[in-house]
Write a protein that holds these residues in place. Sequence first.
Motif, PDB file in Angstrom:
ATOM      1  N   PRO A 168       8.255   6.986   2.512  1.00 31.27           N
ATOM      2  CA  PRO A 168       8.519   8.296   1.900  1.00 31.27           C
ATOM      3  C   PRO A 168       9.731   9.026   2.453  1.00 31.27           C
ATOM      4  CG  PRO A 168       6.181   8.040   2.363  1.00 31.27           C
ATOM      5  CD  PRO A 168       6.859   6.872   2.992  1.00 31.27           C
ATOM      6  N   ASP A 169      10.190   8.636   3.643  1.00 30.45           N
ATOM      7  CA  ASP A 169      11.384   9.294   4.195  1.00 30.45           C
ATOM      8  C   ASP A 169      12.680   8.747   3.604  1.00 30.45           C
ATOM      9  OD1 ASP A 169      11.557   6.815   5.343  1.00 30.45           O
ATOM     10  OD2 ASP A 169      11.545   7.498   7.421  1.00 30.45           O
ATOM     11  N   GLY A 170      12.559   7.789   2.652  1.00 36.93           N
ATOM     12  CA  GLY A 170      13.743   7.249   1.989  1.00 36.93           C
ATOM     13  C   GLY A 170      14.425   6.136   2.754  1.00 36.93           C
ATOM     14  N   HIS A 171      13.758   5.562   3.767  1.00 38.68           N
ATOM     15  CA  HIS A 171      14.334   4.492   4.569  1.00 38.68           C
ATOM     16  C   HIS A 171      13.453   3.247   4.533  1.00 38.68           C
ATOM     17  CE1 HIS A 171      16.336   8.073   6.321  1.00 38.68           C
ATOM     18  NE2 HIS A 171      17.359   7.240   6.431  1.00 38.68           N
ATOM     19  N   PRO A 207      -1.048   2.839   3.022  1.00 39.80           N
ATOM     20  CA  PRO A 207      -1.175   4.287   3.254  1.00 39.80           C
ATOM     21  C   PRO A 207      -0.437   4.807   4.480  1.00 39.80           C
ATOM     22  CG  PRO A 207      -3.200   3.171   3.855  1.00 39.80           C
ATOM     23  CD  PRO A 207      -2.322   2.134   3.235  1.00 39.80           C
ATOM     24  N   PHE A 208       0.872   4.517   4.542  1.00 38.57           N
ATOM     25  CA  PHE A 208       1.770   5.183   5.485  1.00 38.57           C
ATOM     26  C   PHE A 208       2.409   6.342   4.718  1.00 38.57           C
ATOM     27  CE2 PHE A 208       1.927   0.946   7.573  1.00 38.57           C
ATOM     28  CZ  PHE A 208       1.640   1.338   8.867  1.00 38.57           C
ATOM     29  N   THR A 209       2.111   7.575   5.114  1.00 35.63           N
ATOM     30  CA  THR A 209       2.669   8.723   4.389  1.00 35.63           C
ATOM     31  C   THR A 209       3.828   9.373   5.135  1.00 35.63           C
ATOM     32  OG1 THR A 209       0.987  10.121   5.397  1.00 35.63           O
ATOM     33  CG2 THR A 209       0.533   9.264   3.190  1.00 35.63           C
ATOM     34  N   PRO A 216       8.553   2.066  -8.433  1.00 28.60           N
ATOM     35  CA  PRO A 216       7.864   1.671  -7.203  1.00 28.60           C
ATOM     36  C   PRO A 216       8.204   2.577  -6.018  1.00 28.60           C
ATOM     37  CG  PRO A 216       9.794   0.310  -7.483  1.00 28.60           C
ATOM     38  CD  PRO A 216       9.769   1.244  -8.668  1.00 28.60           C
ATOM     39  N   CYS A 217       9.179   3.470  -6.170  1.00 29.32           N
ATOM     40  CA  CYS A 217       9.683   4.256  -5.030  1.00 29.32           C
ATOM     41  C   CYS A 217       8.653   5.293  -4.584  1.00 29.32           C
ATOM     42  CB  CYS A 217      10.974   4.975  -5.408  1.00 29.32           C
ATOM     43  SG  CYS A 217      12.109   4.000  -6.414  1.00 29.32           S
ATOM     44  N   PRO A 218       8.411   5.435  -3.280  1.00 36.87           N
ATOM     45  CA  PRO A 218       7.531   6.493  -2.782  1.00 36.87           C
ATOM     46  C   PRO A 218       8.291   7.799  -2.520  1.00 36.87           C
ATOM     47  CG  PRO A 218       8.100   5.031  -0.984  1.00 36.87           C
ATOM     48  CD  PRO A 218       8.805   4.494  -2.206  1.00 36.87           C
ATOM     49  N   LYS A 232      -1.271  12.795  -5.166  1.00 36.31           N
ATOM     50  CA  LYS A 232      -0.933  12.967  -3.754  1.00 36.31           C
ATOM     51  C   LYS A 232      -0.646  11.648  -3.055  1.00 36.31           C
ATOM     52  CE  LYS A 232      -3.426  17.317  -3.063  1.00 36.31           C
ATOM     53  NZ  LYS A 232      -4.550  17.984  -2.352  1.00 36.31           N
ATOM     54  N   ASP A 233      -1.377  10.601  -3.420  1.00 36.92           N
ATOM     55  CA  ASP A 233      -1.170   9.316  -2.728  1.00 36.92           C
ATOM     56  C   ASP A 233       0.064   8.585  -3.252  1.00 36.92           C
ATOM     57  OD1 ASP A 233      -1.958   8.336  -5.161  1.00 36.92           O
ATOM     58  OD2 ASP A 233      -3.512   7.004  -4.401  1.00 36.92           O
ATOM     59  N   HIS A 234       0.863   9.290  -4.092  1.00 33.26           N
ATOM     60  CA  HIS A 234       2.129   8.691  -4.552  1.00 33.26           C
ATOM     61  C   HIS A 234       3.015   8.336  -3.370  1.00 33.26           C
ATOM     62  CE1 HIS A 234       6.023   8.176  -6.420  1.00 33.26           C
ATOM     63  NE2 HIS A 234       6.489   9.214  -5.757  1.00 33.26           N
ATOM     64  N   GLN A 235       2.969   9.165  -2.330  1.00 33.71           N
ATOM     65  CA  GLN A 235       3.862   8.952  -1.192  1.00 33.71           C
ATOM     66  C   GLN A 235       3.259   7.982  -0.185  1.00 33.71           C
ATOM     67  OE1 GLN A 235       4.929  12.931   0.186  1.00 33.71           O
ATOM     68  NE2 GLN A 235       6.793  12.812  -1.014  1.00 33.71           N
ATOM     69  N   TRP A 236       2.847   6.848  -0.677  1.00 35.37           N
ATOM     70  CA  TRP A 236       2.435   5.736   0.177  1.00 35.37           C
ATOM     71  C   TRP A 236       3.585   4.735   0.217  1.00 35.37           C
ATOM     72  CZ3 TRP A 236      -3.303   3.926  -0.876  1.00 35.37           C
ATOM     73  CH2 TRP A 236      -4.178   4.956  -0.471  1.00 35.37           C
TER      74      TRP A 236
END
Length: 385
Positions: free
Chosen positions: A335-338, A367-369, A258-260, A310-314
């Motif tokens: 996506p920033d790991g926080h 869809p926050f990237t 589930p991790c972006p 590409k939309d993996h990082q949602w």
Amino acid sequence: MQESSMPNIEKQVQTLTNYLWSRKLPAEPEELRKKAIQLENKLQQDAGSLQSEKQLHGTVLNALRKTTYHWQKLSYDEKLSLVYMAARLDGGFAAVSRAFHEIQARVPDFKPQTLMDFGSGTGSVTWAAYNTWGQSLSEYLCVDSSAAMLALAERLLKGGLDSGKPHVPGVFFRQFLPVSPKIQFDVVVSAFSLSELPSMADRTEVIQTLWRKTGHFLVLVENGTKTGHCILMEARDLVLRGPEKSPLDRRPGHVFAPCPHELPCPKLSASQHQACSFSQAYSTIPFSWNQSHKEEKFSLVILSRTLPEKDHQWARLTQPVLKRPRHVHCHLCCPDGHLHHVVVTARRHGRHLYRCARASTWGDRLPFTTSPEFPLSSAQDPSDN
């Protein structure tokens, strides 16, 4: 179940369910050794030289027995397998179906032909896979160390009969993993099985073996507890750390869900460790003691041999959405790991994103990237609204 005529079956089901949910990892030898040295030093300081060395060792052992989790391997005979089926077949099916749906929804062109299920138990993974990709799957390999479990799973496939045509074709049963390292499967699954291994060394060996046998996706599911989450993060890090010596398949591993991101899990690095878990509603098997509907709380990690789209990082919703008039509270892993707590409104984020957030549920993606704008300040509390 009727043929077995086991007494107090409802009580046995509840006892096993509680036991599996509260299960923790076995203590590692090095961890026990450190604890023993600390206790011995403390006792020597407190008691001075009043205790002999033999008495001191006995006191340390007694203290370790009282403070250390007593892990035991479960041995599934015919009766315990039936109890496990009554307790976990439907919930396990729900959790694994949710994981498969994640793949199917995001990669609709993926048509697996082969699947391997490690720790297959009563066969819930087979049923879930058949329900998801039954038109393309031609081979299901179920691996479980318990012969009684395998016999029960096969009987379920035949409609409860000892002989007959199985409902799902192409299912094979084995007690041991295939020896040849060259054999790969499109989908490899381990559901609620890694927690049954006796040590970190055993888990490491199994995860490396499962990854070697993965052609496309490795799906790992455990209970939605801190223990289950730790096991999955351990497996995730092991695969992401890089290929082992002389790998036959040199494609690196990537986190599909589930991790972006592929950074350290923020829930593990938080001041208080939290389990990253999700919830799936399901209809239960209609036993007399069952409610008609339940919620399965589980943790999962899906690892892929290919780089996600590409939309993996949602960002991913890590808690239920809190809906309020004209705004929505969203807890997101970004996506920033926080982890971020965001108040989504139509004015700040746009009408479409606001409607999307309002219609979303726990575990969905938004869809926050990048890091979300307008985070909730630490002084605010959603209960104030």
